[in-house]
Design a protein around this motif. Structure first.
Motif, PDB file in Angstrom:
ATOM      1  N   PHE A 191      -8.760  -8.108   8.024  1.00 32.57           N
ATOM      2  CA  PHE A 191     -10.134  -7.817   8.423  1.00 32.57           C
ATOM      3  C   PHE A 191     -11.015  -9.068   8.393  1.00 32.57           C
ATOM      4  O   PHE A 191     -12.245  -8.972   8.410  1.00 32.57           O
ATOM      5  N   GLY A 192     -10.370 -10.237   8.334  1.00 35.68           N
ATOM      6  CA  GLY A 192     -11.123 -11.484   8.330  1.00 35.68           C
ATOM      7  C   GLY A 192     -11.915 -11.689   7.060  1.00 35.68           C
ATOM      8  O   GLY A 192     -12.991 -12.295   7.074  1.00 35.68           O
ATOM      9  N   LEU A 193     -11.373 -11.202   5.937  1.00 41.00           N
ATOM     10  CA  LEU A 193     -12.077 -11.278   4.666  1.00 41.00           C
ATOM     11  C   LEU A 193     -11.182 -11.840   3.571  1.00 41.00           C
ATOM     12  O   LEU A 193      -9.953 -11.759   3.655  1.00 41.00           O
ATOM     13  N   ARG A 194     -11.817 -12.367   2.542  1.00 39.09           N
ATOM     14  CA  ARG A 194     -11.159 -12.707   1.288  1.00 39.09           C
ATOM     15  C   ARG A 194     -11.880 -11.969   0.176  1.00 39.09           C
ATOM     16  O   ARG A 194     -13.098 -11.787   0.231  1.00 39.09           O
ATOM     17  N   ASN A 226      -5.909   0.904   1.035  1.00 38.39           N
ATOM     18  CA  ASN A 226      -5.253   0.007   0.080  1.00 38.39           C
ATOM     19  C   ASN A 226      -6.219  -0.882  -0.693  1.00 38.39           C
ATOM     20  O   ASN A 226      -5.810  -1.594  -1.609  1.00 38.39           O
ATOM     21  N   THR A 227      -7.505  -0.828  -0.348  1.00 42.20           N
ATOM     22  CA  THR A 227      -8.468  -1.627  -1.112  1.00 42.20           C
ATOM     23  C   THR A 227      -8.738  -1.044  -2.495  1.00 42.20           C
ATOM     24  O   THR A 227      -9.138  -1.765  -3.409  1.00 42.20           O
ATOM     25  N   LEU A 228      -8.533   0.255  -2.660  1.00 42.05           N
ATOM     26  CA  LEU A 228      -8.966   0.885  -3.915  1.00 42.05           C
ATOM     27  C   LEU A 228      -8.148   0.454  -5.129  1.00 42.05           C
ATOM     28  O   LEU A 228      -8.598   0.574  -6.262  1.00 42.05           O
ATOM     29  N   TYR A 229      -6.954  -0.099  -4.900  1.00 41.34           N
ATOM     30  CA  TYR A 229      -6.088  -0.455  -6.028  1.00 41.34           C
ATOM     31  C   TYR A 229      -6.548  -1.714  -6.758  1.00 41.34           C
ATOM     32  O   TYR A 229      -6.017  -2.037  -7.822  1.00 41.34           O
ATOM     33  N   PHE A 230      -7.525  -2.438  -6.184  1.00 38.30           N
ATOM     34  CA  PHE A 230      -7.916  -3.729  -6.760  1.00 38.30           C
ATOM     35  C   PHE A 230      -9.171  -3.650  -7.627  1.00 38.30           C
ATOM     36  O   PHE A 230      -9.667  -4.678  -8.087  1.00 38.30           O
ATOM     37  N   THR A 231      -9.683  -2.450  -7.852  1.00 41.74           N
ATOM     38  CA  THR A 231     -10.801  -2.296  -8.781  1.00 41.74           C
ATOM     39  C   THR A 231     -10.273  -1.935 -10.159  1.00 41.74           C
ATOM     40  O   THR A 231     -10.452  -2.665 -11.122  1.00 41.74           O
ATOM     41  N   THR A 232      -9.617  -0.808 -10.250  1.00 39.42           N
ATOM     42  CA  THR A 232      -8.954  -0.354 -11.464  1.00 39.42           C
ATOM     43  C   THR A 232      -8.219   0.916 -11.110  1.00 39.42           C
ATOM     44  O   THR A 232      -8.478   1.501 -10.058  1.00 39.42           O
ATOM     45  N   MET A 233      -7.326   1.361 -11.960  1.00 39.18           N
ATOM     46  CA  MET A 233      -6.568   2.582 -11.697  1.00 39.18           C
ATOM     47  C   MET A 233      -6.559   3.473 -12.933  1.00 39.18           C
ATOM     48  O   MET A 233      -6.480   2.982 -14.067  1.00 39.18           O
ATOM     49  N   VAL A 251      -4.091  -7.402   2.072  1.00 39.28           N
ATOM     50  CA  VAL A 251      -4.939  -6.276   2.484  1.00 39.28           C
ATOM     51  C   VAL A 251      -6.162  -6.767   3.243  1.00 39.28           C
ATOM     52  O   VAL A 251      -6.488  -6.265   4.328  1.00 39.28           O
ATOM     53  N   TYR A 252      -6.859  -7.764   2.706  1.00 39.74           N
ATOM     54  CA  TYR A 252      -8.149  -8.164   3.258  1.00 39.74           C
ATOM     55  C   TYR A 252      -8.049  -9.119   4.447  1.00 39.74           C
ATOM     56  O   TYR A 252      -8.965  -9.158   5.285  1.00 39.74           O
ATOM     57  N   SER A 253      -6.986  -9.884   4.542  1.00 39.35           N
ATOM     58  CA  SER A 253      -6.874 -10.861   5.628  1.00 39.35           C
ATOM     59  C   SER A 253      -6.865 -10.198   6.996  1.00 39.35           C
ATOM     60  O   SER A 253      -7.295 -10.796   7.991  1.00 39.35           O
TER      61      SER A 253
END
Length: 363
Positions: free
Chosen positions: A144-147, A108-115, A140-142
């Motif tokens: 994994f302890g990330l922002r 689900n991380t790939l949708y935040f770059t571009t489509m 998505v990122y929370s």
């Protein structure tokens, strides 16, 4: 009685002033927070590497030296595609990379770059900052302890450099191409063999025919990479209309920062991201003019309509599959589709109508 009441008022005021003074002292006690950032790019990589350095400069300047960020490039930490794990583990506090590089770990991380066939840069920024994109990114990122925050946009990217002309969908079958993200999945569905290669290895891979084609960015960065010396066909884009890099922040690091430094860090990221977009746009314009004058042998082409239609249909099919497989993917994709449907009306009646009217004048 009046003197006693006055004394109480004075005492309360004194306590309040002491408390405020203590709070100010805590916020500006001179403590220096030293953070380490890992970037996916090699040292001195233009534009992409400029964004994190500008962010670090702004953060230090606005914090009056209380926030200092050092940056390790890929040729130092030796893991260009390891940034996600290094920031997650706390080895680094921050990272600068691209969200779609982590699709193998967290799809689900790939949708935040571009489509592919998606939003333009202003449209995508509108979605992220005001249309719910940030909240979905946090979802998505929370885990994994990330922002993750926007880290600079290239604008619309070119479709890539090809050693042979693409005349039909058949020409894509077996084609070895460096193309990451969702577009790589689209190409795979049409029979190509997509791969992802770090920026420092792209020229060699193309020269040695390890790959037959590649997409990188656009004139802003492509000409200095020398791809035109090996692959003369330069295709216009479809796959990355608004490529957004990212700043990754370790959640534990984020929580340790005082409120004012969090605001400064977020502001620095936002300013440097916008600056990268403008810089990239400017450099693309400059290099496009240079390319047309100095390298007339480069053949600029657009994919045939039959190929574009096949890409579009493959993209729609994959989107439906992803949405059916994962409720969060569906939530993200639905949010993007709904926002684009609304914002594109305005894009058409403003930017497109304006440009079309100028074309009509030229005719």
């Amino acid at each position: 009685m009046k003197l006693q009441k006055l004394s109480k008022v004075v005492a309360v005021a004194a306590i309040t002033m002491t408390s405020l003074s203590a709070s100010y002292t805590m916020a500006a006690d001179g403590k220096v927070y030293r953070l380490k950032m890992a970037e996916t790019w090699n040292a001195n990589f233009p534009i992409f590497g400029d964004a994190p350095r500008e962010m670090a400069r702004l953060a230090e300047e606005m914090s009056d030296g209380r926030l200092k960020i050092t940056i390790d490039s890929a040729n130092k930490h030796k893991a260009p595609f390891g940034v996600f794990d290094m920031v997650r583990s706390g080895q680094y506090d921050l990272g600068h990379s691209a969200s779609y590089y982590w699709k193998g770990k967290v799809p689900n991380t790939l949708y935040f770059t571009t489509m592919p066939f998606g939003m333009t840069t202003p449209e995508q920024y509108g979605w992220f900052y005001y249309g719910g994109g940030q909240a979905l990114s946090d979802k998505v990122y929370s885990k994994f302890g990330l922002r993750s925050f926007p880290g600079g946009n290239t604008g619309n990217q070119m479709g890539g450099w090809f050693q042979k002309e693409i005349n039909s969908v058949e020409d894509l079958k077996g084609l070895k191409m460096r193309i990451p993200g969702f577009a790589g999945e689209v190409m795979a569905k049409l029979g190509a063999k997509p791969t992802n290669i770090p920026s420092g290895e792209l020229f060699t891979a193309l020269e040695r025919r390890t790959i037959d084609a590649l997409e990188w960015v656009g004139p802003s960065l492509d000409l200095r990479m020398g791809f035109h010396k090996i692959a003369p066909y330069y295709y216009t884009g479809w796959h990355e209309p608004a490529t957004e890099l990212q700043f990754l922040v370790n959640e534990r690091t984020w929580k340790k920062l005082p409120d004012d430094l969090r605001t400064i860090l977020r502001t620095s990221m936002k300013l440097s991201s916008y600056d990268m977009y403008i810089q990239s746009y400017h450099e693309s314009a400059e290099n496009w003019a240079k390319m047309k004058q100095e390298f007339p042998n480069i053949e600029v082409k657009s994919f045939p309509s039959s190929v574009m239609k096949a890409m579009y249909d493959a993209n729609e099919s994959l989107l439906a599959e992803k949405a059916a497989e994962d409720p969060l993917a569906k939530e993200i994709l639905d949010s993007q589709a709904q926002y684009m449907q609304k914002v594109r009306v305005w894009t058409n009646i403003s930017d497109r109508a304006y440009l079309d009217s100028l074309d009509n004048l030229a005719d």
